[in-house]
Design an enzyme around this catalytic site. Sequence first.
Site, PDB file in Angstrom:
ATOM      1  N   GLU A  73       0.805  -1.223   0.000  1.00  0.00           N
ATOM      2  CA  GLU A  73       0.000   0.000   0.000  1.00  0.00           C
ATOM      3  C   GLU A  73       0.837   1.272   0.000  1.00  0.00           C
ATOM      4  O   GLU A  73       0.353   2.347   0.340  1.00  0.00           O
ATOM      5  CB  GLU A  73      -0.972  -0.028   1.180  1.00  0.00           C
ATOM      6  N   LYS A 114     -15.674  -1.344   2.525  1.00  0.00           N
ATOM      7  CA  LYS A 114     -14.978  -1.785   1.318  1.00  0.00           C
ATOM      8  C   LYS A 114     -16.024  -2.322   0.353  1.00  0.00           C
ATOM      9  O   LYS A 114     -16.689  -3.316   0.657  1.00  0.00           O
ATOM     10  CB  LYS A 114     -13.965  -2.884   1.641  1.00  0.00           C
TER      11      LYS A 114
END
Length: 426
Positions: free
Chosen positions: A205, A335
């Site tokens: 990430e 999400k």
Amino acid sequence: MAAIEAVNAREILDSRGNPTVEVEVLLEDGTFTRAAVPSGASTGAFEAYELRDGDAGRYLGKGVQKAVAAVVDEIGPAIQDLDAADQRIIDATMIELDGTENKSRLGANALLGVSLAVAKAAADSAELPLYRYLGGPNAHTLPVPMLNVINGGSHADTNVDIQEFMLLPVGASTFSEGLRWGVETYHALKSLLKKKGLSTGLGDEGGFAPNLDSNRAALDLLMEAIDAAGFTAGKQIALGLDVASSEFYSDGAYTFEGQKVDAAHLTAYFADLVASYPLITIEDPLDEDDWAGYDHFTAELGSKVQIVGDDLFVTNPKRLADGITRGVANSILVKVNQIGTLTETLDAVSLAQRSGYTTVLSHRSGETEDTTIADLAVAVEAGQIKTGAPARSERVAKYNQLLRIEQDLGAAAVYAGRSAFPRFQA
């Protein structure tokens, strides 16, 4: 509005080099849009099913040709001629077509790609930005970026158990200022790591992945970096964690910092961290099925810190309702690919907000250049967004979209800042 004329799909690559689904939608008025689906590394057991091909001779079994075929051969014909503005009807049609509880027949990755592409098409057809189309005229709050600048756990090959160590620029007056603070601290952290002879390699990430002696050592590095960048920890930049405890939970115990421990031990450990650092949010501190542990954790820390359920709730309104009834955690990570359609995502957000739970929009570790979640964060007034470090284009794409939205809103733009964390006292 305009009816759906055609739906197409293809296999593309995500930021980890794994295949994912991209969907294109064409409306009768000529509007054309596309959406790409993310994929997670640490996935909750209760997430909607991500359909992969399982052919070991192709992309190591991770191909998504079956999901692509589901879009082209089944979903597309089923929603052709439907009004793109009828999002709830379109999503319900796909869910019924799939016919399973977890979307395992057609694949949540197939359904989500279509769901998001349809929403984008409807917004474009209405000549509205996506955040305005989904959120209406009152959508004006820019979220606090939760910058994951040290990666551990399943996002990096190191000895650090906790998956994410985050910077939260809560004291900024605007989103753009907060992002700048985070970026400057990120670069200060890189300089510190170099001086200490530690790795500046990046995790999935975009955060650094140094091999440290302990999780506390990572927090100490962040405190040092905040100071080196010229900011005040707590007042201007706070800290956050994503523990992802399900990744190190097995047979009723947690393997944490080389020891087998229980939920009570972890609760005491994090209570000490909250007392020692300006730590304002902790995600997935316990296993997704450790409800009794969450009862105790929430009772001990729920009034002091944001407790975010990711694997615990998996953006599922039913799981969230169970948690609300039980009184565990006080925030939900959102999400879109955990549940598989936009309307179900919006339903989960609505339930959380009505119940006094905060909401955090989130990327996945396997991302694409798609920026839908940036618009969605503003549309639902989430107040917080997790989309990685200010590095790697698939992460920065979301931050850049938020900068565009802030400029588009002009004087109406409001930065959530400290107000997004009602339990935080500094």
